[in-house]
Design a protein around this motif. Structure first.
Motif, PDB file in Angstrom:
ATOM      1  N   VAL A  34       2.316  -4.180  27.728  1.00 20.97           N
ATOM      2  CA  VAL A  34       0.826  -4.905  27.686  1.00 20.97           C
ATOM      3  C   VAL A  34       0.793  -5.247  29.193  1.00 20.97           C
ATOM      4  CG1 VAL A  34       1.118  -5.984  25.267  1.00 20.97           C
ATOM      5  CG2 VAL A  34       2.253  -6.947  27.527  1.00 20.97           C
ATOM      6  N   GLY A  35      -0.492  -5.570  29.313  1.00 25.49           N
ATOM      7  CA  GLY A  35      -1.013  -5.821  30.824  1.00 25.49           C
ATOM      8  C   GLY A  35      -2.419  -6.314  30.886  1.00 25.49           C
ATOM      9  N   GLU A  36      -3.047  -6.181  31.940  1.00 28.46           N
ATOM     10  CA  GLU A  36      -4.181  -6.493  32.464  1.00 28.46           C
ATOM     11  C   GLU A  36      -5.154  -5.339  32.123  1.00 28.46           C
ATOM     12  OE1 GLU A  36      -6.868  -8.411  36.121  1.00 28.46           O
ATOM     13  OE2 GLU A  36      -4.639  -8.011  36.303  1.00 28.46           O
ATOM     14  N   ARG A  37      -6.231  -5.208  31.410  1.00 33.75           N
ATOM     15  CA  ARG A  37      -7.226  -4.107  31.401  1.00 33.75           C
ATOM     16  C   ARG A  37      -8.217  -3.982  32.493  1.00 33.75           C
ATOM     17  NH1 ARG A  37      -6.687  -1.068  26.570  1.00 33.75           N
ATOM     18  NH2 ARG A  37      -4.950  -2.030  25.604  1.00 33.75           N
ATOM     19  N   GLY A  65       0.322  -3.178  34.173  1.00 37.00           N
ATOM     20  CA  GLY A  65       1.328  -3.921  33.496  1.00 37.00           C
ATOM     21  C   GLY A  65       2.018  -4.768  34.146  1.00 37.00           C
ATOM     22  N   ASN A  66       1.616  -4.809  35.552  1.00 38.29           N
ATOM     23  CA  ASN A  66       2.359  -5.922  36.616  1.00 38.29           C
ATOM     24  C   ASN A  66       1.969  -7.272  36.343  1.00 38.29           C
ATOM     25  OD1 ASN A  66       3.982  -6.606  38.617  1.00 38.29           O
ATOM     26  ND2 ASN A  66       2.604  -5.851  40.142  1.00 38.29           N
ATOM     27  N   VAL A  67       2.390  -7.688  35.136  1.00 31.01           N
ATOM     28  CA  VAL A  67       2.132  -9.130  34.885  1.00 31.01           C
ATOM     29  C   VAL A  67       3.315 -10.010  34.149  1.00 31.01           C
ATOM     30  CG1 VAL A  67      -0.353  -8.745  34.428  1.00 31.01           C
ATOM     31  CG2 VAL A  67       1.486  -8.473  32.582  1.00 31.01           C
ATOM     32  N   ALA A  72       8.168  -5.195  29.238  1.00 30.16           N
ATOM     33  CA  ALA A  72       8.387  -3.942  29.330  1.00 30.16           C
ATOM     34  C   ALA A  72       8.303  -3.368  30.640  1.00 30.16           C
ATOM     35  CB  ALA A  72       7.360  -3.283  28.242  1.00 30.16           C
ATOM     36  N   ARG A  73       7.833  -3.951  31.650  1.00 27.86           N
ATOM     37  CA  ARG A  73       7.712  -3.409  33.039  1.00 27.86           C
ATOM     38  C   ARG A  73       8.891  -3.354  33.735  1.00 27.86           C
ATOM     39  NH1 ARG A  73       7.660  -8.707  33.493  1.00 27.86           N
ATOM     40  NH2 ARG A  73       8.492  -9.532  35.462  1.00 27.86           N
ATOM     41  N   GLU A  90      -5.525   2.663  22.370  1.00 29.74           N
ATOM     42  CA  GLU A  90      -5.512   2.060  23.545  1.00 29.74           C
ATOM     43  C   GLU A  90      -4.540   1.145  23.886  1.00 29.74           C
ATOM     44  OE1 GLU A  90      -9.713   0.857  24.958  1.00 29.74           O
ATOM     45  OE2 GLU A  90     -10.521   2.717  24.189  1.00 29.74           O
ATOM     46  N   ARG A  91      -3.440   1.284  23.030  1.00 34.48           N
ATOM     47  CA  ARG A  91      -2.322   0.741  23.272  1.00 34.48           C
ATOM     48  C   ARG A  91      -1.227   1.423  23.737  1.00 34.48           C
ATOM     49  NH1 ARG A  91      -2.180  -3.410  18.247  1.00 34.48           N
ATOM     50  NH2 ARG A  91      -0.339  -4.588  19.381  1.00 34.48           N
TER      51      ARG A  91
END
Ligand SMILES: C[S@@+](CC[C@H](N)C(=O)[O-])C[C@H]1O[C@@H](n2cnc3c(N)ncnc32)[C@H](O)[C@@H]1O
Ligand SMILES: [Zn+2]
Length: 149
Positions: A34-37, A65-67, A72-73, A90-91
């Motif tokens: 997951v992350g920022e779109r 995904g750098n959050v 998962a990062r 889109e996932r």
């Protein structure tokens, strides 16, 4: 930090990594990435700052995904991975590409191209390690480096 299937802890490959808590069957969705779109323009700006966590998810959007809320990062790269990053709609999911044993480190191939590949030495420890973090299609070229520009 842990999920039902994965515990995140120190890795012999690099820093922290994800490890199977129990047997994980082939094709299991292990964890969502997951992350920022963000827009493509914002993605380009962040990539110029060497952000290694960005995935393309659609023609309009990328996912950064750098959050902190994206464990998962922390999953490391391997030249002989047991998982893959799969874009579904889109996932993005990290999906087991074979059966994974309890305690085994979960890895996927980051799929990097050859740009600046020497900045990314690989320490995955696989007997088939290409020596650098690159997509499988580039393994032979980085093993035979004199042929590269
Ligand atoms: C997305 S992070 C993975 C999590 C990382 N282990 C951590 O603790 O932050 C990606 C970085 O981890 C390191 N890394 C991942 N896989 C590696 C590998 N096979 N060999 C060497 N370094 C690796 C590289 O520094 C890479 O830039
Ligand atoms: Zn390797």
């Amino acid at each position: 930090m842990e999920t039902d299937l994965v515990v995140f802890k120190d890795s012999p490959i690099h820093g922290k990594g994800g490890f199977a808590r129990s047997t994980i069957g082939k094709d299991t969705r292990i964890i969502e990435y997951v992350g920022e779109r963000i827009s493509k323009a914002e993605s380009l700006r962040r990539c110029e700052g060497n952000n290694e966590y960005i995935f393309a998810v659609s023609p309009e959007q990328d996912l950064d995904g750098n959050v902190a809320w994206n464990p998962a990062r922390l999953i490391n790269h391997s030249c002989s991975p047991n998982s893959e990053a799969r874009i579904e709609g889109e996932r993005i999911w990290i999906v087991a590409s074979c059966e994974i044993r309890p305690g085994e480190e979960i890895t996927f191939n980051y799929g990097y191209d050859l740009e600046d590949y020497k900045d990314y030495p690989c320490r995955c420890g696989s007997p088939d390690c290409a020596g650098y973090i690159v997509a499988e299609e580039f393994f032979e070229r980085v093993r035979n480096r004199p042929s590269l520009p």
